[in-house]
Design an enzyme around this catalytic site. Structure first.
Site, PDB file in Angstrom:
ATOM      1  N   ARG A 194       1.714  61.035  20.325  1.00 43.11           N
ATOM      2  CA  ARG A 194       1.667  61.820  19.090  1.00 43.11           C
ATOM      3  C   ARG A 194       1.908  60.921  17.878  1.00 43.11           C
ATOM      4  O   ARG A 194       2.214  59.746  18.010  1.00 43.11           O
ATOM      5  CB  ARG A 194       2.684  62.966  19.134  1.00 43.11           C
ATOM      6  CG  ARG A 194       4.088  62.485  19.516  1.00 43.11           C
ATOM      7  CD  ARG A 194       5.182  63.276  18.918  1.00 43.11           C
ATOM      8  NE  ARG A 194       5.166  63.191  17.465  1.00 43.11           N
ATOM      9  CZ  ARG A 194       5.612  62.122  16.785  1.00 43.11           C
ATOM     10  NH1 ARG A 194       6.091  61.051  17.390  1.00 43.11           N
ATOM     11  NH2 ARG A 194       5.559  62.121  15.464  1.00 43.11           N
ATOM     12  N   GLY A 195       1.767  61.542  16.689  1.00 44.53           N
ATOM     13  CA  GLY A 195       1.847  60.757  15.459  1.00 44.53           C
ATOM     14  C   GLY A 195       0.432  60.326  15.100  1.00 44.53           C
ATOM     15  O   GLY A 195      -0.306  59.834  15.966  1.00 44.53           O
ATOM     16  N   ALA A 196       0.044  60.540  13.840  1.00 49.42           N
ATOM     17  CA  ALA A 196      -1.364  60.359  13.465  1.00 49.42           C
ATOM     18  C   ALA A 196      -1.940  58.983  13.823  1.00 49.42           C
ATOM     19  O   ALA A 196      -2.963  58.903  14.523  1.00 49.42           O
ATOM     20  CB  ALA A 196      -1.519  60.669  11.974  1.00 49.42           C
ATOM     21  N   ARG A 241      -6.979  66.925  18.990  1.00 48.74           N
ATOM     22  CA  ARG A 241      -6.123  67.552  17.972  1.00 48.74           C
ATOM     23  C   ARG A 241      -6.894  67.493  16.655  1.00 48.74           C
ATOM     24  O   ARG A 241      -7.462  66.449  16.319  1.00 48.74           O
ATOM     25  CB  ARG A 241      -4.766  66.826  17.833  1.00 48.74           C
ATOM     26  CG  ARG A 241      -3.866  67.014  19.050  1.00 48.74           C
ATOM     27  CD  ARG A 241      -2.462  66.499  18.776  1.00 48.74           C
ATOM     28  NE  ARG A 241      -1.668  67.449  18.015  1.00 48.74           N
ATOM     29  CZ  ARG A 241      -0.482  67.148  17.484  1.00 48.74           C
ATOM     30  NH1 ARG A 241       0.024  65.924  17.618  1.00 48.74           N
ATOM     31  NH2 ARG A 241       0.214  68.055  16.829  1.00 48.74           N
ATOM     32  N   GLN A 293      10.654  66.874  17.013  1.00 44.64           N
ATOM     33  CA  GLN A 293      10.380  65.433  16.922  1.00 44.64           C
ATOM     34  C   GLN A 293      11.503  64.702  16.190  1.00 44.64           C
ATOM     35  O   GLN A 293      11.773  63.535  16.457  1.00 44.64           O
ATOM     36  CB  GLN A 293       9.046  65.184  16.196  1.00 44.64           C
ATOM     37  CG  GLN A 293       7.812  65.587  16.972  1.00 44.64           C
ATOM     38  CD  GLN A 293       7.377  67.017  16.669  1.00 44.64           C
ATOM     39  OE1 GLN A 293       8.200  67.872  16.322  1.00 44.64           O
ATOM     40  NE2 GLN A 293       6.090  67.291  16.803  1.00 44.64           N
ATOM     41  N   ASP A 349      -0.631  63.509   7.996  1.00 47.66           N
ATOM     42  CA  ASP A 349      -1.685  63.594   9.005  1.00 47.66           C
ATOM     43  C   ASP A 349      -3.075  63.581   8.380  1.00 47.66           C
ATOM     44  O   ASP A 349      -4.032  63.124   9.005  1.00 47.66           O
ATOM     45  CB  ASP A 349      -1.504  64.839   9.867  1.00 47.66           C
ATOM     46  CG  ASP A 349      -0.322  64.643  10.804  1.00 47.66           C
ATOM     47  OD1 ASP A 349       0.824  64.839  10.361  1.00 47.66           O
ATOM     48  OD2 ASP A 349      -0.552  64.235  11.955  1.00 47.66           O
ATOM     49  N   ASN A 393       1.018  67.581   6.633  1.00 52.48           N
ATOM     50  CA  ASN A 393       2.004  66.898   7.485  1.00 52.48           C
ATOM     51  C   ASN A 393       2.708  67.975   8.306  1.00 52.48           C
ATOM     52  O   ASN A 393       2.427  69.177   8.176  1.00 52.48           O
ATOM     53  CB  ASN A 393       2.994  66.092   6.636  1.00 52.48           C
ATOM     54  CG  ASN A 393       3.851  65.178   7.495  1.00 52.48           C
ATOM     55  OD1 ASN A 393       3.335  64.457   8.354  1.00 52.48           O
ATOM     56  ND2 ASN A 393       5.153  65.199   7.299  1.00 52.48           N
ATOM     57  N   LYS A 394       3.594  67.561   9.146  1.00 53.00           N
ATOM     58  CA  LYS A 394       4.290  68.466  10.066  1.00 53.00           C
ATOM     59  C   LYS A 394       4.815  69.714   9.349  1.00 53.00           C
ATOM     60  O   LYS A 394       5.358  69.617   8.249  1.00 53.00           O
ATOM     61  CB  LYS A 394       5.448  67.686  10.722  1.00 53.00           C
ATOM     62  CG  LYS A 394       6.308  68.468  11.683  1.00 53.00           C
ATOM     63  CD  LYS A 394       5.527  69.184  12.775  1.00 53.00           C
ATOM     64  CE  LYS A 394       4.626  68.248  13.561  1.00 53.00           C
ATOM     65  NZ  LYS A 394       3.636  68.981  14.415  1.00 53.00           N
TER      66      LYS A 394
END
Ligand code: MRU
Length: 356
Positions: free
Chosen positions: A67-69, A104, A198, A239, A249-250
């Site tokens: 995970r993480g862009a 995703r 996270q 993201d 973003n998140k």
């Protein structure tokens, strides 16, 4: 194609506990597989997994094992290079690559990296280049970001933007780690980041390993911390960033930005150029991933609401540009007016390419 036996794996320099015990790279090329650190198991277990098939690659991305862009971009790039070797039929390969690309929807880095690999003569070499470049990019982001961090800074961060989120040194958290190494003594308030935690599972762990002073808080505590604790800045990742500066973003980042604005606290977004979507005029066009309702109706494996409850579970939100003080990129700090500075950032890439 490059011989896999000579293909280098990249071990991020920042991804080391103080004990010096080696930890696996978040993502690495393994010749006939892409290995990854399963982020679902952290912080309690350091579990290394491998993906070989399109199903395994897509599942690792979709379940947030990777995970993480920037990190899903690197993983997707290696994945597509791997599938090109194992799927000789062009149509079947194109379908598999499309599945990886769509695993995703919100982080633009995934599509960007997959497209770069698909357009390359040597797909593995391109994937490795993307991975190596991320090291230099994160280092540059950290150096540019340092100027924004005062000594003894009190920083709120959200989600996870550290080395495991980029496959290199990290973006927003990379700046914090650089400030720590530079002796600036940062103090970090870590949002737990509901629903997948996270912040609690990954950011607190990465900061702990690096020896950075960190306090974990529930997301809803950010307001009182801003009101009472003399917070200097909010520092988050991204993201997907539209041309006008609107930033996905998140989930929870938008709320944090509203709070920061109310308390007169600057909010900085640290992100590589690959997180900017220059084809998108504004944030309204950013696809927002909605995830399984059970992520909300349960907590740590225990059910906390009726499974039949109606649930809204967007994985990301969009922070409007006027709430963002500046972006920290590998090309420097990008400030408003964003229609001018983000256009300049788009051209900066061409300059960099020419100089390579
Ligand atoms: O759903 P996740 O954990 O992949 O979301 C990650 C984020 O929102 C990060 O802030 C973003 O990808 C930047 S990572 C350097």
């Amino acid at each position: 194609m490059t011989d896999p036996s000579t293909a280098a794996t990249v071990t991020p320099h920042a991804f080391r506990p103080e004990s010096d015990a080696p930890l696996p790279a978040p993502v690495a090329w393994d010749g006939d597989a892409v290995t990854y650190l399963d982020q679902r198991a952290l912080p309690f277990e350091v579990r290394l997994e491998s993906a070989r098939t399109v199903d395994e690659i897509v599942e690792a991305i979709a379940t947030l094992a990777v995970r993480g862009a920037p990190c899903i971009g690197i993983f997707g790039a290696y994945g597509v290079a791997l599938l090109r070797r194992s799927i000789p039929d062009d149509a079947a390969f194109a379908a598999a690559a499309a599945r990886v690309r769509a695993a995703r929807p919100t982080a633009v880095n995934l599509g960007w990296a997959v497209d770069r690999v698909l357009g390359a003569e040597d797909m593995l070499a391109e994937a490795q280049a993307i991975h190596r470049e991320q090291e230099a990019i994160d280092e540059a982001i950290a150096q540019h970001g340092l100027e924004l961090i005062p000594r003894n800074a009190r920083i709120i961060t959200h989600c996870n933007t550290g080395p495991i989120a980029t496959g290199a040194g990290g973006t927003a958290l990379g700046i914090v780690l650089a400030a720590h190494r530079a002796g600036k003594n940062p103090h970090v308030y870590v949002d737990e980041t509901r629903p997948l935690l996270q912040g609690a599972r990954l950011t607190e762990w990465e900061l702990r390993l690096a020896g950075v002073d960190a306090v974990l808080q529930i997301d809803a505590a950010a307001a009182v911390v801003m009101a009472r604790e003399k917070v200097d800045l909010v520092l988050v990742g991204a993201d997907r960033i539209a041309r006008n500066g609107d930033t996905a973003n998140k989930i929870g980042t938008y709320a944090l930005a509203v709070l920061a604005s109310h308390h007169g606290i600057p909010l900085y977004v640290a992100a590589p150029r690959s997180s900017f979507d220059f084809a998108l005029e504004s944030g309204g066009g950013i696809p927002i991933e909605e995830r399984d309702p059970r992520e909300v109706t349960s907590f740590g494996g225990a059910r906390i609401a009726e499974e039949s409850a109606q649930v809204f579970n967007p994985a990301f939100d969009v922070t409007p540009r006027h709430l963002i003080t500046a972006f920290v990129t590998e090309f420097g700090v990008v400030r408003p007016p964003y229609h001018e500075s983000i256009s300049a950032l788009e051209k900066a890439r061409e300059v960099l390419r020419l100089s390579r």
